[in-house]
Design an enzyme around this catalytic site. Structure first.
Site, mmCIF file in Angstrom:
data_model
loop_
_atom_site.group_PDB
_atom_site.id
_atom_site.type_symbol
_atom_site.label_atom_id
_atom_site.label_comp_id
_atom_site.label_asym_id
_atom_site.label_seq_id
_atom_site.Cartn_x
_atom_site.Cartn_y
_atom_site.Cartn_z
ATOM 1 N N ARG A 152 0.781 -1.278 0.088
ATOM 2 C CA ARG A 152 0.000 0.094 0.041
ATOM 3 C C ARG A 152 0.820 1.220 -0.021
ATOM 4 N NH1 ARG A 152 -1.995 -3.572 4.051
ATOM 5 N NH2 ARG A 152 -4.011 -4.298 3.445
ATOM 6 N N LYS A 176 -1.851 -2.767 7.960
ATOM 7 C CA LYS A 176 -3.296 -2.329 8.653
ATOM 8 C C LYS A 176 -3.291 -3.051 9.937
ATOM 9 C CE LYS A 176 -6.199 -0.909 5.162
ATOM 10 N NZ LYS A 176 -7.472 -1.285 4.392
ATOM 11 N N HIS A 257 -2.497 2.265 -5.952
ATOM 12 C CA HIS A 257 -3.351 1.296 -5.805
ATOM 13 C C HIS A 257 -3.580 0.438 -7.137
ATOM 14 C CE1 HIS A 257 -5.461 -0.731 -2.516
ATOM 15 N NE2 HIS A 257 -6.491 -1.064 -3.355
ATOM 16 N N ARG A 260 -0.587 -1.806 -7.057
ATOM 17 C CA ARG A 260 -0.953 -2.879 -6.276
ATOM 18 C C ARG A 260 -1.770 -4.085 -6.873
ATOM 19 N NH1 ARG A 260 -1.213 -4.224 -0.569
ATOM 20 N NH2 ARG A 260 -3.402 -4.785 0.223
ATOM 21 N N HIS A 283 -3.820 -9.009 3.106
ATOM 22 C CA HIS A 283 -5.294 -9.028 3.413
ATOM 23 C C HIS A 283 -5.529 -9.982 4.537
ATOM 24 C CE1 HIS A 283 -6.113 -8.076 -1.126
ATOM 25 N NE2 HIS A 283 -5.670 -7.060 -0.509
ATOM 26 N N TYR A 292 -9.418 -11.147 -7.503
ATOM 27 C CA TYR A 292 -8.638 -11.338 -8.589
ATOM 28 C C TYR A 292 -9.041 -12.631 -9.201
ATOM 29 C CZ TYR A 292 -6.022 -7.857 -6.558
ATOM 30 O OH TYR A 292 -5.563 -6.356 -5.921
#
Length: 321
Positions: A152, A176, A257, A260, A283, A292
């Site tokens: 990110r 995150k 992004h 990414r 994730h 994806y």
């Protein structure tokens, strides 16, 4: 509602608050979604811990019939996925009933991406852009690291220089919820990183770069003026637009992004599996990575059409003529 189910929700919320550092708003949303599910299950004599895939799909159909928006239904499925994975990890059950359930509208919201040729053009343009050698080396390093790792943009600009020294084969990235993950570096990314660090370390004290690393920017790989001391996300976003223009690509198509997404898409096209992509992207939920699967679908279709023994008509023989 079952006291057992409510205790399970409470335990789940406590765990994600501690492990993921989730915000209060996120915890409240998870709690509301799961309590709504429990109410629906209780009215049918069912249990949250023993929920099946069919029951989850029936609940989602119920939400659809209520007229809930796609976004709300997608969020509820995400909450269920998080809980069912937690239940599996805790040993409350021996399977994850939500892992293969598709979210509402997902097929219509494919991530924007770039071709490998377009990414190559961006990588070639980055080291040519800049007012001086330090800027050109920095730009090359930024672009190589972004595409090599799928980070990110906030993770990229906040890389501590201490974690990047010594020609590392992998980087420790803090994502995150303050969760760390390891991401491997490609040879070009390692070369660009080494060149930039050498330039950074040897910057004259009276140069702009030298002054940056003597102040607030000392800690960061990409120092910049300002209170934070590192390159702002917005500044990198603007830089990426300039790189796109230099590469002959519409700048509206190029964002951090999108790079990414290109990282993940190109890995899948090369044969990587979704679980590996999930780990590399950081994730928490495999469902997020499943955007994806259109790449996998195309590859599987090509595999069957080109390699299945019945995909092509058998050549005719003389006896058939």
């Amino acid at each position: 509602m079952s006291h057992s189910d409510l205790r399970a929700i409470s335990t789940f919320l406590d765990a994600i608050a501690a492990e993921l550092g989730s915000s209060q708003n996120t915890l409240m949303a998870y709690g509301r979604d799961l309590r709504d599910l429990v109410e629906w299950l209780t009215s049918r004599g069912l249990s949250l811990k023993a929920i099946t895939r069919d029951q989850i799909e029936a609940y989602l159909a119920h939400c659809d019939a209520q007229g809930l928006s796609r976004a709300t239904r997608a969020r509820r499925l995400s909450s269920i996925r998080q809980f069912s994975r937690f239940a599996l990890e805790e040993g409350w059950r021996d399977d994850d009933p939500a892992i293969r359930i598709s979210g509402p509208g997902r097929a219509k919201r494919l991530p924007k991406t770039l071709s490998t040729e377009e990414v190559d053009a961006l990588l070639a343009a980055a080291p040519e852009l800049g007012r001086n050698e330090p800027e050109r080396l920095r730009n090359a390093c930024l672009m190589e690291l972004l595409y090599a790792t799928g980070m990110r943009v906030s993770e990229l600009v906040m890389l501590p220089v201490a974690s990047c020294r010594g020609d590392p084969a992998v980087l420790m990235v803090r994502g995150k919820g303050n969760k760390d993950r390891m991401v491997p570096l490609t040879a070009p990314a390692r070369a660009a990183l080494s060149a930039w660090i050498a330039c950074r370390d040897n910057a004259p004290e009276d140069s702009r770069l030298g002054r940056l690393i003597a102040g607030q920017g000392a800690r960061w790989l990409f120092p910049a003026p300002g209170a934070a001391g590192h390159l702002p996300r917005q500044s990198f976003g603007r830089l990426l637009k300039d790189i796109a223009i230099a590469a002959g690509i519409d700048p509206s198509r190029v964002t951090p992004h999108v790079i990414r997404h290109a990282f993940a898409t190109h890995l899948l096209q090369g044969g990587a599996d979704l679980r590996s992509i999930q780990t590399l992207l950081g994730h928490a939920d495999l469902g997020t990575t499943e955007i994806y699967t259109h790449v996998l679908d195309a590859r599987m279709r090509d595999l069957v059409l080109n390699h299945h023994p019945l995909a092509h008509p058998a050549p005719s023989t003389d006896s058939e003529r």
